[in-house]
Motif scaffolding. Structure first.
Motif, PDB file in Angstrom:
ATOM      1  N   PHE A   1       1.026  10.417  -1.737  1.00 27.69           N
ATOM      2  CA  PHE A   1       0.764  10.637  -0.298  1.00 27.69           C
ATOM      3  C   PHE A   1       1.550   9.668   0.586  1.00 27.69           C
ATOM      4  CE2 PHE A   1      -2.404   7.210   0.665  1.00 27.69           C
ATOM      5  CZ  PHE A   1      -2.818   6.851  -0.610  1.00 27.69           C
TER       6      PHE A   1
ATOM      7  N   ALA B   1       0.756   4.461  -2.426  1.00 19.58           N
ATOM      8  CA  ALA B   1       0.751   5.834  -1.891  1.00 19.58           C
ATOM      9  C   ALA B   1       1.875   6.664  -2.510  1.00 19.58           C
ATOM     10  CB  ALA B   1       0.874   5.800  -0.367  1.00 19.58           C
TER      11      ALA B   1
ATOM     12  N   GLY C   1      -8.017  11.149   3.007  1.00 19.92           N
ATOM     13  CA  GLY C   1      -8.800  11.741   1.935  1.00 19.92           C
ATOM     14  C   GLY C   1      -8.635  11.060   0.588  1.00 19.92           C
ATOM     15  N   TYR C   2      -8.111   9.838   0.583  1.00 21.49           N
ATOM     16  CA  TYR C   2      -7.950   9.095  -0.673  1.00 21.49           C
ATOM     17  C   TYR C   2      -8.956   7.944  -0.727  1.00 21.49           C
ATOM     18  CZ  TYR C   2      -3.809  11.874  -1.451  1.00 21.49           C
ATOM     19  OH  TYR C   2      -2.971  12.932  -1.655  1.00 21.49           O
ATOM     20  N   ASP C   3      -9.080   7.360  -1.902  1.00 17.22           N
ATOM     21  CA  ASP C   3     -10.022   6.264  -2.131  1.00 17.22           C
ATOM     22  C   ASP C   3      -9.388   4.964  -1.618  1.00 17.22           C
ATOM     23  OD1 ASP C   3     -11.507   4.133  -3.159  1.00 17.22           O
ATOM     24  OD2 ASP C   3     -12.008   5.214  -5.007  1.00 17.22           O
TER      25      ASP C   3
ATOM     26  N   GLU D   1       0.729   7.742  -5.825  1.00 18.41           N
ATOM     27  CA  GLU D   1      -0.365   8.704  -5.720  1.00 18.41           C
ATOM     28  C   GLU D   1       0.059   9.994  -5.011  1.00 18.41           C
ATOM     29  OE1 GLU D   1      -3.353   8.186  -7.115  1.00 18.41           O
ATOM     30  OE2 GLU D   1      -2.714   6.222  -7.877  1.00 18.41           O
TER      31      GLU D   1
ATOM     32  N   THR E   1      -7.220   2.090  -3.601  1.00 18.42           N
ATOM     33  CA  THR E   1      -5.813   2.002  -3.182  1.00 18.42           C
ATOM     34  C   THR E   1      -5.460   0.570  -2.785  1.00 18.42           C
ATOM     35  OG1 THR E   1      -5.833   4.297  -2.414  1.00 18.42           O
ATOM     36  CG2 THR E   1      -4.113   2.865  -1.515  1.00 18.42           C
TER      37      THR E   1
ATOM     38  N   VAL F   1      -6.028   5.336   4.907  1.00 15.46           N
ATOM     39  CA  VAL F   1      -6.125   5.928   3.564  1.00 15.46           C
ATOM     40  C   VAL F   1      -7.371   6.816   3.472  1.00 15.46           C
ATOM     41  CG1 VAL F   1      -6.378   5.422   1.099  1.00 15.46           C
ATOM     42  CG2 VAL F   1      -4.830   4.039   2.506  1.00 15.46           C
ATOM     43  N   THR F   2      -8.465   6.328   4.020  1.00 16.23           N
ATOM     44  CA  THR F   2      -9.702   7.124   4.028  1.00 16.23           C
ATOM     45  C   THR F   2      -9.498   8.440   4.772  1.00 16.23           C
ATOM     46  OG1 THR F   2     -11.025   5.107   3.985  1.00 16.23           O
ATOM     47  CG2 THR F   2     -12.140   7.121   4.718  1.00 16.23           C
TER      48      THR F   2
ATOM     49  N   THR G   1       0.841  -1.202   0.000  1.00 15.95           N
ATOM     50  CA  THR G   1       0.000   0.000   0.000  1.00 15.95           C
ATOM     51  C   THR G   1       0.877   1.254   0.000  1.00 15.95           C
ATOM     52  OG1 THR G   1      -1.606  -1.305   1.271  1.00 15.95           O
ATOM     53  CG2 THR G   1      -1.986   1.075   1.131  1.00 15.95           C
TER      54      THR G   1
END
Lengths: 200, 200
Positions: free
Chosen positions: B105, B100, B138-140, B103, B144, B134-135, B96
């Protein structure tokens, strides 16, 4: 009563070199008295199934350690040569260190042995090297080395190594405060001293 | 061009917790940009014949590590709980983490995972824990974690771990400067940053 700090060293231990060279002035500044405790890491390593230094058994970690130690010594302005062979046979130096403790010259002896090994590339397994150090410090080298070979000193070194194992020491240098706090490594020297000093 | 520093971490690594928490502000002060490199220590340990963390295989060293880490976190004002089980399963977090990174983050994700594990006592092997992180950022989370399970990401993690082995990394956190200098451990974080910064 000034605070005391136990300093456990094996004369073959690499990171003990910068620690031993830094410690005496730092301890004086901190108002801490040192109890030098020579011992042997070999039997502790053997109990883990290791037949030599973990720095030999794990070549990547070993190569890193030599580079790290080189950087540490450069930053401190300490001369550094890599001992050959490594690890050095530290048995005779440890026994002689116990005699030096009885005779009151342990700190000078310990610093000279680490300097011989890591600054001057001498083999500290060689009785002649230890003899020269003791002579240079103004003590009777022949009597000192003779005493290092007695059953009494041999048994004291075995007892020190057993005590280290009981104290859960697994590497050197290790520092133990009067309230039983263990600190491991040259990196923890300052923390060990300030822990020792703030007890009072 | 600002200097860069590679930061190699395994999410189960204990000393990586204070390092990860300290690093971002120190790197900003030093003017150094970070390349976060999640990888797995497990295969590197396995190549040495170890089936679990050396802190489990060597109980005295392990007990010392927990006490040392507790002291370090107390000095930094970082909350600390001992992960149970230890080591945590870090595979899914590492995968993960690679998503990230793609993406943008990674740093926030990595800090949150270490905080979940060592400050809040969460099990980072649990997909639900990673999902919540992750939520929260503010990410999906569903997309992810789905991407973390793809062959592409799995293969990137294997490649990262192979690269760590080639770079002779043997522990975490490890830091590598642009001129190839390796620094190991939370204790070397400041030195790694200043080495990275003074190259320019």
């Amino acid at each position: 009563m000034r605070p005391r700090l136990q300093v456990w060293i094996d004369f073959a231990s690499t990171y003990s070199y910068p620690a031993v060279m830094r410690l005496p002035p730092l301890a004086r500044s901190a108002g801490v008295d040192l109890d030098w405790r020579p011992f042997l890491l070999g039997p502790i390593f053997k109990s883990l199934g290791w037949t030599t230094s973990p720095f030999n058994l794990q070549p990547h970690k070993g190569r890193y350690m030599w580079r790290d130690l080189e950087r540490i010594c450069a930053a401190l302005g300490l001369p550094f040569v890599r001992p050959d062979p490594f690890p050095q046979a530290s048995l005779l130096a440890a026994r002689t260190g116990l005699v030096a403790l009885e005779e009151g010259f342990a700190e000078d002896f310990i610093m000279r042995v680490f300097a011989a090994e890591f600054a001057h590339g001498k083999d500290i397994g060689d009785a002649g090297v230890l003899n020269a150090i003791v002579t240079d410090l103004g003590y009777d080298a022949s009597a000192t080395l003779h005493r290092a070979d007695t059953a009494g000193i041999k048994s004291r070194l075995r007892a020190a190594t057993d005590e280290a194992a009981r104290l859960e020491i697994f590497g050197a240098p290790s520092f133990i405060t009067e309230d039983g706090e263990l600190f491991w490594g040259n990196d923890r020297l300052e923390q060990a001293l300030s822990w020792a000093a703030r007890e009072r």
